[in-house]
Design a protein around this motif. Structure first.
Motif, PDB file in Angstrom:
ATOM      1  N   GLU A 262     -28.085  92.909  67.587  1.00  0.00           N
ATOM      2  CA  GLU A 262     -28.533  91.647  68.326  1.00  0.00           C
ATOM      3  C   GLU A 262     -27.658  90.493  68.157  1.00  0.00           C
ATOM      4  O   GLU A 262     -26.921  90.496  67.066  1.00  0.00           O
ATOM      5  CB  GLU A 262     -29.950  91.077  67.609  1.00  0.00           C
ATOM      6  CG  GLU A 262     -30.378  90.092  68.588  1.00  0.00           C
ATOM      7  CD  GLU A 262     -31.751  89.431  68.082  1.00  0.00           C
ATOM      8  OE1 GLU A 262     -31.898  88.249  68.202  1.00  0.00           O
ATOM      9  OE2 GLU A 262     -32.433  89.962  66.970  1.00  0.00           O
TER      10      GLU A 262
ATOM     11  N   GLU B 127     -29.376  88.537  73.096  1.00  0.00           N
ATOM     12  CA  GLU B 127     -29.762  89.810  73.612  1.00  0.00           C
ATOM     13  C   GLU B 127     -29.178  91.027  72.895  1.00  0.00           C
ATOM     14  O   GLU B 127     -28.388  90.772  71.991  1.00  0.00           O
ATOM     15  CB  GLU B 127     -29.040  89.874  75.046  1.00  0.00           C
ATOM     16  CG  GLU B 127     -27.612  89.816  75.282  1.00  0.00           C
ATOM     17  CD  GLU B 127     -27.061  89.987  76.770  1.00  0.00           C
ATOM     18  OE1 GLU B 127     -27.920  90.632  77.582  1.00  0.00           O
ATOM     19  OE2 GLU B 127     -25.905  89.470  76.892  1.00  0.00           O
ATOM     20  N   ARG B 128     -29.573  92.038  73.170  1.00  0.00           N
ATOM     21  CA  ARG B 128     -29.224  93.320  72.050  1.00  0.00           C
ATOM     22  C   ARG B 128     -28.097  93.917  72.984  1.00  0.00           C
ATOM     23  O   ARG B 128     -28.080  94.197  74.262  1.00  0.00           O
ATOM     24  CB  ARG B 128     -30.405  94.219  71.921  1.00  0.00           C
ATOM     25  CG  ARG B 128     -31.412  93.518  71.194  1.00  0.00           C
ATOM     26  CD  ARG B 128     -32.500  94.492  70.959  1.00  0.00           C
ATOM     27  NE  ARG B 128     -32.298  95.671  70.036  1.00  0.00           N
ATOM     28  CZ  ARG B 128     -32.108  95.523  68.593  1.00  0.00           C
ATOM     29  NH1 ARG B 128     -32.357  94.422  68.136  1.00  0.00           N
ATOM     30  NH2 ARG B 128     -31.814  96.873  67.957  1.00  0.00           N
TER      31      ARG B 128
ATOM     32  N   ARG C  81     -24.696  97.014  72.831  1.00  0.00           N
ATOM     33  CA  ARG C  81     -24.367  98.568  72.306  1.00  0.00           C
ATOM     34  C   ARG C  81     -22.808  98.698  72.575  1.00  0.00           C
ATOM     35  O   ARG C  81     -22.282  98.204  73.349  1.00  0.00           O
ATOM     36  CB  ARG C  81     -25.068  99.529  73.347  1.00  0.00           C
ATOM     37  CG  ARG C  81     -24.802 100.866  72.804  1.00  0.00           C
ATOM     38  CD  ARG C  81     -25.970 101.905  73.371  1.00  0.00           C
ATOM     39  NE  ARG C  81     -25.676 101.686  75.144  1.00  0.00           N
ATOM     40  CZ  ARG C  81     -24.785 102.572  75.704  1.00  0.00           C
ATOM     41  NH1 ARG C  81     -23.967 103.267  75.210  1.00  0.00           N
ATOM     42  NH2 ARG C  81     -24.975 102.427  77.059  1.00  0.00           N
TER      43      ARG C  81
ATOM     44  N   TRP D 189     -24.761  95.895  77.629  1.00  0.00           N
ATOM     45  CA  TRP D 189     -26.374  95.855  77.289  1.00  0.00           C
ATOM     46  C   TRP D 189     -26.652  97.077  76.510  1.00  0.00           C
ATOM     47  O   TRP D 189     -26.594  98.090  77.082  1.00  0.00           O
ATOM     48  CB  TRP D 189     -26.867  95.419  78.386  1.00  0.00           C
ATOM     49  CG  TRP D 189     -26.475  93.945  79.045  1.00  0.00           C
ATOM     50  CD1 TRP D 189     -26.083  93.072  78.400  1.00  0.00           C
ATOM     51  CD2 TRP D 189     -26.606  93.844  80.483  1.00  0.00           C
ATOM     52  NE1 TRP D 189     -25.729  92.030  79.600  1.00  0.00           N
ATOM     53  CE2 TRP D 189     -25.764  92.679  80.526  1.00  0.00           C
ATOM     54  CE3 TRP D 189     -26.989  94.437  81.492  1.00  0.00           C
ATOM     55  CZ2 TRP D 189     -25.883  91.944  81.832  1.00  0.00           C
ATOM     56  CZ3 TRP D 189     -26.773  93.680  82.619  1.00  0.00           C
ATOM     57  CH2 TRP D 189     -26.064  92.702  83.021  1.00  0.00           C
ATOM     58  N   GLU D 190     -27.765  96.933  75.847  1.00  0.00           N
ATOM     59  CA  GLU D 190     -28.445  98.104  75.323  1.00  0.00           C
ATOM     60  C   GLU D 190     -29.519  98.676  76.432  1.00  0.00           C
ATOM     61  O   GLU D 190     -29.334  99.878  76.748  1.00  0.00           O
ATOM     62  CB  GLU D 190     -29.432  97.589  73.975  1.00  0.00           C
ATOM     63  CG  GLU D 190     -30.157  98.889  73.519  1.00  0.00           C
ATOM     64  CD  GLU D 190     -31.391  98.512  72.504  1.00  0.00           C
ATOM     65  OE1 GLU D 190     -32.107  99.364  72.076  1.00  0.00           O
ATOM     66  OE2 GLU D 190     -31.824  97.298  72.310  1.00  0.00           O
ATOM     67  N   ARG D 191     -30.195  97.630  77.074  1.00  0.00           N
ATOM     68  CA  ARG D 191     -30.961  98.257  78.539  1.00  0.00           C
ATOM     69  C   ARG D 191     -30.304  97.977  79.688  1.00  0.00           C
ATOM     70  O   ARG D 191     -29.518  96.890  79.999  1.00  0.00           O
ATOM     71  CB  ARG D 191     -32.218  97.387  78.451  1.00  0.00           C
ATOM     72  CG  ARG D 191     -33.241  97.535  77.218  1.00  0.00           C
ATOM     73  CD  ARG D 191     -34.337  96.937  77.031  1.00  0.00           C
ATOM     74  NE  ARG D 191     -35.063  96.970  78.257  1.00  0.00           N
ATOM     75  CZ  ARG D 191     -36.275  96.445  78.719  1.00  0.00           C
ATOM     76  NH1 ARG D 191     -36.598  95.248  78.265  1.00  0.00           N
ATOM     77  NH2 ARG D 191     -37.007  96.890  79.856  1.00  0.00           N
ATOM     78  N   LYS D 192     -30.311  98.998  80.379  1.00  0.00           N
ATOM     79  CA  LYS D 192     -29.477  98.985  81.769  1.00  0.00           C
ATOM     80  C   LYS D 192     -28.304  98.696  81.451  1.00  0.00           C
ATOM     81  O   LYS D 192     -27.421  97.762  82.415  1.00  0.00           O
ATOM     82  CB  LYS D 192     -30.150  98.132  82.767  1.00  0.00           C
ATOM     83  CG  LYS D 192     -31.699  98.239  82.995  1.00  0.00           C
ATOM     84  CD  LYS D 192     -32.133  97.413  83.933  1.00  0.00           C
ATOM     85  CE  LYS D 192     -33.784  97.855  84.100  1.00  0.00           C
ATOM     86  NZ  LYS D 192     -34.247  96.794  85.399  1.00  0.00           N
ATOM     87  N   GLY D 193     -27.593  99.211  80.575  1.00  0.00           N
ATOM     88  CA  GLY D 193     -26.135  98.982  80.177  1.00  0.00           C
ATOM     89  C   GLY D 193     -25.038  99.846  81.297  1.00  0.00           C
ATOM     90  O   GLY D 193     -25.517 100.894  81.895  1.00  0.00           O
TER      91      GLY D 193
ATOM     92  N   VAL E  37     -26.196  99.769  68.099  1.00  0.00           N
ATOM     93  CA  VAL E  37     -27.053  98.476  68.844  1.00  0.00           C
ATOM     94  C   VAL E  37     -27.108  97.455  68.010  1.00  0.00           C
ATOM     95  O   VAL E  37     -27.488  97.656  66.728  1.00  0.00           O
ATOM     96  CB  VAL E  37     -28.427  98.971  69.117  1.00  0.00           C
ATOM     97  CG1 VAL E  37     -29.286  97.971  69.889  1.00  0.00           C
ATOM     98  CG2 VAL E  37     -28.194  99.996  70.082  1.00  0.00           C
TER      99      VAL E  37
END
Length: 650
Positions: free
Chosen positions: A277, A265-266, A268, A320-324, A275
Motif C-alpha cells: 500500500e 492505492e495498492r 504491485r 496497480w494491484e487491480r487492473k494493472g 503487493v
C-alpha cells in the motif's frame, strides 16, 4: 532563446519568490507544482547533466536550483545535491540525484508558459557509469558539459556515446568561460566536430558566476522533447533508484511512463509480484515533498513502509494491484562486476552487521554484488564484486562510516576462466578457487581502453601501455594538440594502479575510460605466500608469469617488515606450486643466556647455547606464527603510508 539577458534576469532570479503570489500554481520560485494533481506531459522536460570529473556538473546544478527558486539563500550550500559526506570530502559525485525545478519559458511553439524540469545530476567517474546509464533511461535530453579550459576528456566521450545510444537530445555547453586559461572558441569547434553541429550552437556559461545559465534552461525547454505516454492506460512506472531510510524504510525513486500513481492505492512490483500500500507519493524539490500523485512523464518517489530492501529492485516496473499492466517496461541490463575483493570484519562478531549493511547498500548501489566466503586466516566474510577500484574504495569507506565497521579487504582481482586437461572448466574469482588439477588454458578479461591526452605525452603513454601488455588499436588527433589512443589491455593490469601511474607520467593531463571487450588466453600463475611452510590464503594472488617474481619478492619483503619477531626463526616464502621463487627470513629474538656466566670453562657456555638451540628447534616444529591484523591491513593495502604506520606500531 527568449528575451534579452536583462529580461531573463528579471524573470528568473531568486527574488521572483517575492514577486509572484505563493498561491499561484506552477510559477517559478514557488512550491505550486507540488499542489497540482498532475502536470500535463507537454509541460514536462526530463534531462540530465553528463560530463567528465570536475567539469562542473554539481556547480551547474546548484545554479539551476537557485535560479528556479527551489533553493533559497539560507538553505544554499555548495554542491547541494552531493548529499553524502564522502562525496563532499572527495569532491566527486557518487550517486545520481534528481530534483524538480519550475521554469517559465517559451516552448517549441514560441508561447511563454510554466514548465516542470526534472534534473538528474550524474557521476563522472568511469566506475559509476552504471549510475549514468540508469539516469539516461529516465530522460529525453542531456546537457553535455565540457570544461572550457580542458576540453573533451575520455569520460565525456563515453557518456556522450551512452546518451546517443539512448537517442537523447544533446545540448552542448562549455563551462568555466570565466577562467583565464579558458579557450571557448577552440573547444567549441572540437565539440561541434564531435556531435555534428555549428560552433555557434555550443552555449558558453560559467556555472560558478551564473553567467549564461538561464539560456541553458531556456534551451532545455525549447529542444528537449516532452515525455510520451498514455495517461488512461494502466499505471507503469520504472524504478531507477532506491535508498534505505532508517526511520521510513525503503524510499523508491520512479519515472512514470503510463497512467498515474496516487497515494493510498495498492501497487504491485511486476518482477516479484509483491503487493504494497502506498503510504506517500511525492516529488524532490530539492527535498522530499508529498503530493497528490504522479502522472505521465513525472519523476518522484514512493514510500510503502517496507523494511526489506530486496522488495524494491532497480529496473523493476510498478503498476496497480487491480487492473494493472500486463507487459513490464524494458528495465536495465544488470551490471557485470569487473573487480572482486574479499571484505572481512576485523572483529568476527561484526559478521551479521556486515551482512545487513551489504544488504542495505545493495539497494542503494545496484552494481554491488556479494556472496559469503570463509578464509582460514581472516575468518568469515564476503566476496564482493565491484565495477572498479574506486567503487571498491567508496563501498568500503561507506560500510565503515555508515555502519561503524572495521574491515580488511583482500587484494583485488578479476574473474578468470580456467580450462582443465580433463575437459572441465572452472570460473575463478578468488585465488583460493584455483584448481588443483592440470590446467590446459587460462582466459582473462580484456578491455578497450581510451586515453585522451596532450600530444606531448604520446611516448610516455605508449611505453606505459606496452609495459602493461597493451595492444595499440588506433590513434586519432581530435585537434592539433590533443590525441586519443585506443588500446586493448587485460583488465587485471588496469584495476590496481594503472590510473595513478598514467596521471603521474602525464602530469595529470591524461584521462582514461575503459569498457569490457571479451577475453583472451594468458600465461597466468597462482603465487602462494608461505609462513613457516604453511600457505596464508589472504596473501595469495593470480598474476602474469612475468610479474610473479616481482609480486612474490614484494610481498615477502613487506611481511618481513610487518610481522613481529618470534622466539624462533620464521621463513617467508613465495611459491608457484611446489617451486619457491622468493624468500625472506624473520630472525629469531635471541635471549642472552650467557649473561650470568662470568668467566669459567668454555664448555659450560657451549652447553647453554646448545640447550637454547634445541629449544628453538623444538619451538619451530610446534610453534605457530601469529600475524597481527595491522599486518594484514598494511600488506593488503596499496598505500605505502599504511605499511609505514604498521611498522611504527611494531
Amino acid at each position: 532563446m527568449v528575451g534579452s539577458p536583462a529580461e531573463r534576469d528579471v524573470r528568473n532570479p531568486l527574488t521572483q519568490t517575492t514577486q509572484q503570489s505563493a498561491s499561484t500554481p506552477g510559477r517559478p520560485g514557488t512550491a505550486g507544482y507540488a499542489d497540482e494533481t498532475f502536470t500535463p506531459p507537454e509541460r514536462i522536460r526530463n534531462f540530465c547533466i553528463i560530463a567528465h570529473i570536475d567539469h562542473g556538473k554539481s556547480t551547474l546544478a546548484d545554479r539551476m536550483l537557485q535560479l528556479t527558486g527551489v533553493l533559497g539563500e539560507r538553505a544554499y550550500r555548495a554542491q547541494y545535491l552531493d548529499r553524502m559526506d564522502i562525496e563532499r570530502e572527495r569532491g566527486i559525485t557518487i550517486k545520481a540525484q534528481n530534483v524538480r525545478l519550475p521554469w517559465y519559458a517559451a516552448g517549441p511553439d514560441g508561447e511563454m508558459r510554466d514548465h516542470v524540469l526534472h534534473l538528474i545530476d550524474t557521476p563522472g567517474h568511469v566506475d559509476f557509469t552504471y549510475e549514468v546509464s540508469r539516469s539516461l533511461a529516465a530522460c529525453e535530453g542531456a546537457i553535455l558539459l565540457v570544461d572550457a579550459a580542458q576540453g573533451i576528456e575520455a569520460q565525456t566521450l563515453a557518456n556522450l556515446y551512452l546518451a546517443m545510444e539512448h537517442d537523447l537530445e544533446i545540448i552542448p555547453v562549455l563551462n568555466k568561460i570565466d577562467l583565464p586559461a579558458a579557450e571557448p572558441e577552440r573547444y567549441a569547434e572540437e565539440i561541434a566536430h564531435l556531435i555534428g553541429c555549428e560552433p555557434d550552437e555550443v552555449l558558453r556559461i560559467s556555472a560558478k558566476t551564473g553567467e549564461g545559465v538561464p539560456a541553458v534552461l531556456d534551451e532545455v525547454v525549447r529542444r528537449v522533447p516532452a515525455p510520451v505516454g498514455d495517461a488512461d492506460a494502466p499505471a507503469r512506472a520504472m524504478i531507477f533508484d532506491s535508498v534505505y531510510d532508517t526511520y521510513r524504510g525503503v524510499v523508491t525513486y520512479i519515472r512514470v511512463v503510463d497512467g498515474k500513481i496516487t497515494p493510498r492505492e495498492r501497487i504491485r512490483m511486476m518482477s516479484t509480484n509483491a503487493v504494497h500500500e502506498l503510504l506517500e507519493v511525492g516529488i524532490i524539490s530539492p527535498d522530499q515533498k508529498p503530493c497528490q500523485g504522479l502522472g505521465v512523464g513525472e519523476v518522484g518517489y514512493l514510500m510503502t513502509g517496507v523494511k526489506d530492501v530486496r522488495q524494491s529492485r532497480v529496473g523493476d516496473t510498478v503498476t496497480w494491484e487491480r487492473k494493472g499492466a500486463i507487459e513490464p517496461l524494458g528495465g536495465y541490463q544488470d551490471p557485470q562486476p569487473m573487480v572482486f575483493s574479499g571484505l572481512y570484519p576485523i572483529d568476527g562478531s561484526d559478521y551479521p552487521i556486515l551482512r545487513d549493511a551489504l544488504d542495505r547498500l545493495r539497494l542503494n548501489d545496484a552494481a554491488l554484488s556479494y556472496e559469503p566466503e570463509t578464509s582460514a586466516a581472516l575468518g568469515f566474510g564476503f566476496r564482493c564484486g565491484f565495477l572498479g577500484l574506486l567503487h571498491l574504495e567508496i563501498t568500503r569507506d561507506r560500510l565503515e562510516r555508515e555502519y561503524g565497521l572495521d574491515l580488511i579487504s583482500t587484494a583485488p582481482n578479476t574473474v578468470y576462466r580456467v580450462e582443465l586437461d580433463d575437459g572441465g572448466e572452472v570460473e575463478v574469482t578468488n585465488p583460493a578457487e584455483w584448481p588443483e588439477g592440470k590446467v590446459s588454458t587460462i582466459y582473462e578479461p580484456i578491455t578497450k581502453v581510451s586515453v585522451l591526452a596532450p600530444s606531448d605525452f604520446v611516448g610516455a603513454i605508449m611505453e606505459l601501455c606496452q609495459s602493461r601488455r597493451g595492444s595499440l588499436q588506433g590513434m586519432d588527433y581530435l585537434s592539433d594538440s590533443r590525441v586519443e589512443l585506443r588500446y586493448t589491455m587485460p583488465l587485471a593490469e588496469i584495476i590496481f594502479d594503472f590510473f595513478d601511474v598514467l596521471k603521474s607520467r602525464t602530469r595529470g593531463y591524461a584521462s582514461l575510460n575503459y569498457e569490457p571487450a571479451g577475453e583472451q588466453a594468458a600465461d597466468l600463475v597462482k603465487v602462494d605466500i608461505l609462513l613457516q611452510g604453511e600457505p596464508v590464503d589472504a596473501f595469495s594472488a593470480i598474476v602474469h608469469k612475468d610479474a610473479a617474481y616481482a609480486y612474490g619478492n614484494s610481498m615477502a619483503g613487506k611481511l618481513r617488515e610487518l610481522i613481529p619477531r618470534q622466539q624462533f626463526e620464521v621463513p617467508i616464502q613465495a611459491a608457484i606450486g611446489s617451486r619457491i621463487i622468493a624468500r625472506e627470513t624473520i630472525r629469531a629474538i635471541r635471549k642472552d643466556v650467557l649473561s650470568k656466566c662470568y668467566g669459567g670453562d668454555i664448555t659450560r657456555k657451549r652447553k647453554l647455547l646448545e640447550k637454547q638451540k634445541e629449544g628453538k628447534k623444538r619451538m619451530k616444529t610446534i610453534g605457530r606464527v601469529d600475524v597481527p591484523q595491522e599486518a594484514f591491513v598494511a600488506a593488503l593495502s596499496t598505500d605505502q603510508n599504511a605499511v609505514e604506520k604498521s611498522k611504527s606500531k611494531k
